[in-house]
Design a protein around this motif. Structure first.
Motif, PDB file in Angstrom:
ATOM      1  N   LYS A  35     -27.664  11.991 -31.305  1.00 35.45           N
ATOM      2  CA  LYS A  35     -26.300  11.602 -30.959  1.00 35.45           C
ATOM      3  C   LYS A  35     -25.369  12.098 -32.069  1.00 35.45           C
ATOM      4  N   TRP A  37     -21.054  13.156 -33.212  1.00 32.18           N
ATOM      5  CA  TRP A  37     -19.614  13.168 -32.924  1.00 32.18           C
ATOM      6  C   TRP A  37     -19.203  14.611 -32.783  1.00 32.18           C
ATOM      7  N   LYS A  38     -18.490  14.906 -31.708  1.00 32.28           N
ATOM      8  CA  LYS A  38     -18.018  16.266 -31.467  1.00 32.28           C
ATOM      9  C   LYS A  38     -16.492  16.241 -31.360  1.00 32.28           C
ATOM     10  N   GLN A  39     -15.896  17.335 -31.770  1.00 27.40           N
ATOM     11  CA  GLN A  39     -14.445  17.450 -31.682  1.00 27.40           C
ATOM     12  C   GLN A  39     -14.081  18.255 -30.443  1.00 27.40           C
ATOM     13  N   CYS A  41     -13.292  17.039 -27.240  1.00 26.60           N
ATOM     14  CA  CYS A  41     -13.793  16.584 -25.948  1.00 26.60           C
ATOM     15  C   CYS A  41     -12.634  16.562 -24.940  1.00 26.60           C
ATOM     16  N   THR A  42     -11.629  15.772 -25.178  1.00 26.88           N
ATOM     17  CA  THR A  42     -10.450  15.728 -24.326  1.00 26.88           C
ATOM     18  C   THR A  42      -9.258  15.919 -25.254  1.00 26.88           C
ATOM     19  N   ARG A  45      -9.329  15.162 -29.492  1.00 26.69           N
ATOM     20  CA  ARG A  45      -9.976  13.901 -29.864  1.00 26.69           C
ATOM     21  C   ARG A  45     -11.472  14.115 -30.126  1.00 26.69           C
ATOM     22  N   TRP A  46     -12.074  13.168 -30.811  1.00 26.10           N
ATOM     23  CA  TRP A  46     -13.510  13.176 -31.075  1.00 26.10           C
ATOM     24  C   TRP A  46     -14.213  12.359 -30.008  1.00 26.10           C
ATOM     25  N   CYS A  47     -15.394  12.774 -29.661  1.00 29.09           N
ATOM     26  CA  CYS A  47     -16.187  12.005 -28.715  1.00 29.09           C
ATOM     27  C   CYS A  47     -17.666  12.107 -29.073  1.00 29.09           C
ATOM     28  N   MET A  48     -18.442  11.272 -28.447  1.00 24.49           N
ATOM     29  CA  MET A  48     -19.885  11.245 -28.707  1.00 24.49           C
ATOM     30  C   MET A  48     -20.562  12.274 -27.808  1.00 24.49           C
ATOM     31  N   GLY A  49     -21.412  13.073 -28.413  1.00 22.05           N
ATOM     32  CA  GLY A  49     -22.163  14.061 -27.648  1.00 22.05           C
ATOM     33  C   GLY A  49     -23.632  14.042 -28.084  1.00 22.05           C
TER      34      GLY A  49
END
Length: 147
Positions: A35, A37-39, A41-42, A45-49
């Motif tokens: 798991k 954190w990726k930058q 996503c939308t 913003r940062w999201c979990m990938g």
């Protein structure tokens, strides 16, 4: 005792087969999902990938191989005592002495020979036997020998 080596008195070289155990490395691969954190996503913003990662580990297994080994031993009929540099003592055992000879307890003789025999293993017979004061190769009555 002292390690026997080539060139020492009465030391023989022998080839032996030996089974030798060895640890053999075996590298194993594994994958796991991590798991992160990726930058982006939308928007920004940062999201979990999730990402797939490969890892490696080493295990060891016991394997056995047959090896030829050169060993030095006392030649047949000889023995080493204490820390002597070689095999300096005759080994007397059943079948060593011929013609009724017995193993000697020590000294320079290997066998104690009965009358009429000689040699280190009592292997030589005397050619002439003493018979009632005369020399003969065969026992004959006194009257025929002229004694």
């Amino acid at each position: 005792s002292l390690q026997l080596q080539q060139g020492m008195p009465n030391v023989c070289l022998e080839q032996e087969l030996a089974i030798v155990g060895q640890r053999q490395p075996c590298v194993q691969a594994f994958t796991q999902v991590v798991k992160m954190w990726k930058q982006g996503c939308t928007g920004h913003r940062w999201c979990m990938g999730y990402e797939r990662r490969t890892g490696y580990y080493t295990v060891y297994k016991q394997v056995y191989i047959i090896e030829h080994q050169t060993v030095y031993k006392c030649c047949p009929g000889w023995t080493q005592q204490d820390d002597e540099p070689g095999c300096l003592h005759l080994l007397c055992s059943v079948g060593t002495c011929f013609n009724g000879g017995k193993c000697s307890e020590g000294g320079s003789l290997m066998c104690l020979c009965p009358a009429g025999f000689q040699g280190p293993r009592c292997q030589y017979g005397s050619r002439l036997k003493i018979v009632t004061g005369c020399f003969a190769t065969q026992c004959l009555p006194k009257s025929r020998l002229g004694c």
